[in-house]
Design an enzyme around this catalytic site. Structure first.
Site, PDB file in Angstrom:
ATOM      1  N   ILE A   1      50.412 -13.331 -18.529  1.00 58.92           N
ATOM      2  CA  ILE A   1      50.289 -14.787 -18.769  1.00 58.92           C
ATOM      3  C   ILE A   1      50.934 -14.970 -20.247  1.00 58.92           C
ATOM      4  O   ILE A   1      50.343 -14.535 -20.925  1.00 58.92           O
ATOM      5  CB  ILE A   1      48.774 -14.931 -18.906  1.00 58.92           C
ATOM      6  CG1 ILE A   1      48.244 -15.077 -17.303  1.00 58.92           C
ATOM      7  CG2 ILE A   1      48.371 -16.309 -19.401  1.00 58.92           C
ATOM      8  CD1 ILE A   1      46.803 -14.973 -17.215  1.00 58.92           C
ATOM      9  N   PRO A   2      51.968 -15.892 -20.135  1.00 58.96           N
ATOM     10  CA  PRO A   2      52.811 -15.935 -21.565  1.00 58.96           C
ATOM     11  C   PRO A   2      52.284 -16.762 -22.406  1.00 58.96           C
ATOM     12  O   PRO A   2      52.615 -17.906 -22.831  1.00 58.96           O
ATOM     13  CB  PRO A   2      54.051 -16.626 -20.828  1.00 58.96           C
ATOM     14  CG  PRO A   2      53.666 -17.577 -19.678  1.00 58.96           C
ATOM     15  CD  PRO A   2      52.401 -16.774 -19.159  1.00 58.96           C
ATOM     16  N   CYS A   3      51.127 -16.176 -23.084  1.00 57.79           N
ATOM     17  CA  CYS A   3      50.486 -16.840 -24.338  1.00 57.79           C
ATOM     18  C   CYS A   3      51.399 -17.067 -25.614  1.00 57.79           C
ATOM     19  O   CYS A   3      51.186 -17.973 -26.499  1.00 57.79           O
ATOM     20  CB  CYS A   3      49.256 -16.200 -24.653  1.00 57.79           C
ATOM     21  SG  CYS A   3      49.568 -14.454 -25.098  1.00 57.79           S
ATOM     22  N   HIS A   4      52.739 -16.473 -25.508  1.00 61.10           N
ATOM     23  CA  HIS A   4      53.584 -16.474 -26.754  1.00 61.10           C
ATOM     24  C   HIS A   4      54.388 -17.747 -26.575  1.00 61.10           C
ATOM     25  O   HIS A   4      55.143 -18.252 -27.370  1.00 61.10           O
ATOM     26  CB  HIS A   4      54.503 -15.324 -26.409  1.00 61.10           C
ATOM     27  CG  HIS A   4      55.429 -15.288 -25.258  1.00 61.10           C
ATOM     28  ND1 HIS A   4      54.911 -14.627 -24.071  1.00 61.10           N
ATOM     29  CD2 HIS A   4      56.708 -15.592 -24.803  1.00 61.10           C
ATOM     30  CE1 HIS A   4      55.866 -14.614 -22.989  1.00 61.10           C
ATOM     31  NE2 HIS A   4      56.865 -15.487 -23.555  1.00 61.10           N
ATOM     32  N   ARG A   5      54.097 -18.549 -25.492  1.00 62.15           N
ATOM     33  CA  ARG A   5      55.076 -19.795 -25.246  1.00 62.15           C
ATOM     34  C   ARG A   5      54.019 -20.943 -25.517  1.00 62.15           C
ATOM     35  O   ARG A   5      54.379 -22.042 -25.643  1.00 62.15           O
ATOM     36  CB  ARG A   5      55.305 -20.104 -23.621  1.00 62.15           C
ATOM     37  CG  ARG A   5      56.277 -18.976 -23.030  1.00 62.15           C
ATOM     38  CD  ARG A   5      56.606 -19.310 -21.721  1.00 62.15           C
ATOM     39  NE  ARG A   5      57.264 -18.265 -21.172  1.00 62.15           N
ATOM     40  CZ  ARG A   5      57.384 -17.821 -19.914  1.00 62.15           C
ATOM     41  NH1 ARG A   5      56.771 -18.316 -19.007  1.00 62.15           N
ATOM     42  NH2 ARG A   5      58.103 -16.760 -19.534  1.00 62.15           N
TER      43      ARG A   5
END
Lengths: 191, 197
Positions: free
Chosen positions: A154-158
């Site tokens: 889950i790309p929380c870095h985005r």
């Protein structure tokens, strides 16, 4: 040994064999590689439930963190879930099954919204808050992402601050966030 | 939740090994605990709930509760643990909670109260034996809860009275009395239903 027929029959009520509950009780963990180097991953029977880099948490701390989060025992596993390795190397079409345990409905919504952000793009924290119908809960959305059980998947870095506040925090540190966004070709971040 | 106590006269031969394994590594030790006691946990669950599916759910739920409780304790406590009665206390309490919760919400499937026969062995040539077993299980299910639990622990799973008392949270004399009253009631039910003992 009793000869009382009632006692003999009671003793016979003990089932000769019961089900093996081990698979039902234990979640499996394994180590694999990712864009951020080696990661440890937990898989339940329903999907991936936890992920941390080996640099972030030593094995003992990783197991303790999982125990605190979901209260389920772990055992080593060698079964790599479908799509996991591809997803960890940036393949956007790979969507392994997830099993998000021990989180609130709000966290679940935040994570679901975040999962829709395509590679190469970013969204502000305020976008995530609005997306889950709580436009005032920007800080809470940030907190929910900071405890993301499955970063990378889950790309929380985005998710970044709006309006020139840098690229924001990341579970594995700001430089890891920068590397991921650069690898995905995200533009206009970190200025 | 009970605390560790002195070993019973007929002590559990596996207790010390499992406790040491838990103190050494919680997850590996828990795997050892599951391997050692899941048959016993399932037997108690089955004869408490009266249904195989419910029994499996109850056994799994009780074991997870046990794991969470173990995780709250330090290795010194784990090393002193007498696992068998401690674990069965959790099974019995979990079962009570489930029955109580079921009583509070509308019955939808009738599957939580032990008022129906438990399926016996499935092999066809054991059908007659199964019928006899089912009948006794049905009568057992009609005992008051504490008496049923006492009889199951003492005479189905062959626990020493000291451990039955620990699981029921009462003195040994009281546990003994629950077992005898339960047995007496069971004999009456057998006589009333015209079943040969």
């Amino acid at each position: 040994m009793s000869t009382d027929p009632v006692l003999v029959r009671l003793a016979a009520l003990a089932p000769a064999e019961g089900p093996d509950l081990t698979d039902r009780l234990f979640d499996g963990w394994l180590t694999t590689d990712s864009l951020l180097g080696p990661v440890r991953v937990v898989c339940t029977r329903d999907g991936i439930s936890f992920l941390r880099t080996t640099a972030d948490l030593a094995e003992e701390d990783f197991r303790a963190a999982y125990r605190r989060r979901v209260g389920r025992p772990l055992r080593a596993s060698t079964v790599v879930p479908d799509d996991l390795e591809a997803a960890l190397h940036g393949d956007a079409t790979a969507r392994p099954r997830l099993d998000l345990l021990g989180i609130t409905d709000f966290q679940r919504d935040v994570l679901a919204a975040t999962r829709t952000i395509p590679a190469g793009e970013t969204r502000p924290y305020a976008w995530v808050a609005a997306e889950v119908g709580r436009p005032g809960a920007v800080r809470a959305a940030g907190t929910a992402l900071a405890t993301n059980p499955v970063p990378l998947l889950i790309p929380c870095h985005r998710v970044v601050p709006s309006g020139g506040g840098g690229i924001g925090r990341y579970i594995f540190g700001v430089s890891a966030k920068q590397r991921l966004l650069a690898a995905e070709g995200a533009t206009g971040v970190g200025r | 939740m009970s605390t560790p106590t002195e070993a019973a006269p007929r002590a559990d031969p596996d207790g010390e090994r499992v406790a040491a394994a838990l103190a050494d590594d919680l997850d590996d030790g828990f795997a050892e605990l599951v391997r050692t006691y899941q048959g016993l946990v399932y037997a108690v669950a089955l004869r408490t709930t009266g249904h195989r599916t419910d029994a499996e759910d109850l056994a799994a739920e009780a074991l997870l509760r046990a794991y969470r409780s173990l995780a709250d304790h330090d290795p010194a406590w784990l090393r002193e643990l007498v696992p068998r009665p401690w674990l069965l206390t959790i099974v019995v309490n979990t079962s009570r909670n489930q029955v109580r919760d079921a009583a509070r919400r509308p019955r939808t499937d009738g599957a939580t109260v032990p008022d129906e026969p438990v399926p016996g062995p499935t092999v066809e040539d054991r059908a007659e034996q199964a019928e006899v077993t089912e009948h006794l299980a049905t009568l057992l299910a009609r005992l008051p809860e504490t008496q049923r639990t006492a009889v199951v622990l003492r005479h189905v799973t062959d626990l020493p009275l000291t451990e039955v008392a620990e699981v029921l949270g009462c003195p040994v004399g009281t546990a003994k009395s629950h077992v005898s009253r339960g047995l007496a009631r069971l004999r009456t039910l057998i006589a009333e239903t015209g079943d040969r003992p």
